[in-house]
Design an enzyme around this catalytic site. Structure first.
Site, PDB file in Angstrom:
ATOM      1  N   ASP A 104      -0.082  13.116 -35.513  1.00 27.45           N
ATOM      2  CA  ASP A 104      -0.715  13.977 -36.506  1.00 27.45           C
ATOM      3  C   ASP A 104      -1.589  15.050 -35.877  1.00 27.45           C
ATOM      4  O   ASP A 104      -1.674  16.179 -36.372  1.00 27.45           O
ATOM      5  CB  ASP A 104      -1.552  13.073 -37.429  1.00 27.45           C
ATOM      6  CG  ASP A 104      -2.280  13.846 -38.514  1.00 27.45           C
ATOM      7  OD1 ASP A 104      -1.776  14.897 -38.931  1.00 27.45           O
ATOM      8  OD2 ASP A 104      -3.345  13.380 -38.947  1.00 27.45           O
ATOM      9  N   CYS A 145     -11.490  23.286 -46.637  1.00 25.97           N
ATOM     10  CA  CYS A 145     -12.593  22.655 -45.922  1.00 25.97           C
ATOM     11  C   CYS A 145     -12.803  23.341 -44.572  1.00 25.97           C
ATOM     12  O   CYS A 145     -11.848  23.539 -43.809  1.00 25.97           O
ATOM     13  CB  CYS A 145     -12.304  21.178 -45.708  1.00 25.97           C
ATOM     14  SG  CYS A 145     -11.919  20.284 -47.233  1.00 25.97           S
TER      15      CYS A 145
END
Length: 386
Positions: free
Chosen positions: A287, A28
């Site tokens: 994250d 992506c």
């Protein structure tokens, strides 16, 4: 002197685990994590060992906590294969007696089949399926390395999961293209039966020009318009005073209006209430900050609960509360909390403010009266039940 929130020892109740690291079977365009391969030396493929997996589960479940949540993410976690997750659940069952153990899986869905679906339903996994909306919106950025589209396969997997009774929600990245189509995305998810939705606004630094945001970044004010349109659709679908679709950011915001701690970390005063464990056992603060500065240690060399309460993790948490004007005097501060710290950094032109500041202001102005009414109705119902 900067005001710091009082210290309280945090309990480790949530882990985000990346068993295949940044590896993925998609490429992506807007994905920030696929560039994380540079953080890890060694083999081209990144895979968590059984030894590391067992240590994570062991440490998490030998704590004196009633509930532990394991989030499996990537990259693409299903690259590990189904036996890896069967082993994880087996150890959870053996070590977690007397505790509530939750599992969630964030996936692009391409490797899922009926065996996976049966496993996920049987073990009550919550699946977040990466799906950006109708075909032209999804395939605009979510392609394989060779440019091949992925939409048809993902939609097929969505139908398979729902037919199998797997609890599944849609996770959509809102980028410069998809931000134009809130009505189409919302209606599409509903048409598939994906009534639980999560929307993540995209902002990344341009790797070729570090002074600006990448072209696929969602505009700040445009995101506000997107949220307003989405909110009106969500509100229009209420039945008998209750929602029939569920948008995570709206649900989390409602918690604040009824004086409860929201489940979404972006709405908390400080960060640092969970840990990220990479495929090699390395532990990070967040994250979005898997880098050397915020590496806390390794699960094979230290205790996770100690890392969660370490000086470095606490310092990371306080970064969010270090706000500048106009944030400190903003009427919406109690709702926004300055936004996610990564949204203040990924577009250098924002100069420390959230990239989405203008959009959030528009959104809060629009929804505040409605949320106050909903909160009052909820409180009245609570009072009546006693």
């Amino acid at each position: 002197m900067k005001r710091q929130l009082p210290f309280r020892r945090k309990r480790l109740v949530s882990l985000l685990i990346k068993p295949a690291g940044p590896d993925c079977n998609l490429a992506c365009s807007y994905c920030f994590y696929r560039r994380k391969s540079n953080e890890f030396a060694g083999a081209a493929a990144h895979r968590m060992s059984e030894e590391i997996l067992r240590e994570i589960v062991l440490q998490a479940l030998l704590q004196d906590v009633p509930t532990v949540s394991f989030g499996w993410q990537g990259g693409e976690p299903t690259l590990m294969g189904l036996p890896f997750f069967e082993q994880a659940v087996s150890w959870q069952s053996r070590l977690g007696e007397g505790r509530t153990v939750g599992n969630s899986l964030q996936t692009n869905g391409l490797l899922l089949d009926r065996a996976w679906a049966s496993f996920l339903r049987r073990n009550r996994f919550l699946v977040g399926l990466s799906l950006d909306g109708p075909r032209p919106i999804h395939d605009h950025y979510r392609t394989r390395a060779g440019g091949q589209a992925s939409w048809a396969e993902v939609v097929d997997r969505a139908k398979m999961l729902l037919d199998a009774g797997v609890e599944t929600n849609a996770l959509s990245v809102v980028n410069d293209y998809s931000v134009r189509f809130p009505e189409e995305i919302y209606a599409f998810h509903k048409s598939l039966g994906l009534n639980y939705m999560q929307f993540i606004p995209c902002v990344e630094t341009d790797p070729d020009d570090l002074s600006r945001a990448a072209d696929f970044t969602c505009g700040g004010e445009a995101y506000g318009d997107f949220l307003i349109a989405l909110f009106d659709l969500w509100r229009a679908d209420f039945k008998d005073g209750a929602p029939t679709t569920f948008v995570r950011s709206f649900d989390s915001l409602f918690f604040l209006y009824v004086d409860h701690e929201p489940p979404e970390c972006t709405l908390l005063p400080e960060c640092g209430n969970y840990l990220v464990v990479e495929h090699d056992g390395a532990v990070y603060a967040c994250d979005f900050f898997v880098d050397a500065r915020w590496k806390l240690g390794n699960v094979m060399e230290g205790r996770l609960d100690h890392m969660l309460n370490s000086a470095r993790q606490n310092a990371f948490g306080r970064v969010k509360a270090d706000l500048r004007e106009p944030c400190r005097s903003c009427r919406w501060l109690s709702l926004c909390r300055g936004g996610c710290p990564k949204d203040r950094l990924r577009d250098p032109r924002d100069r420390g403010l959230s990239h989405f500041c203008a959009g959030y202001k528009k959104f809060f102005e629009h929804v505040d009266p409605c949320f106050k009414t909903l909160a009052a109705e909820w409180q009245a119902a609570e009072d009546k039940s006693f």
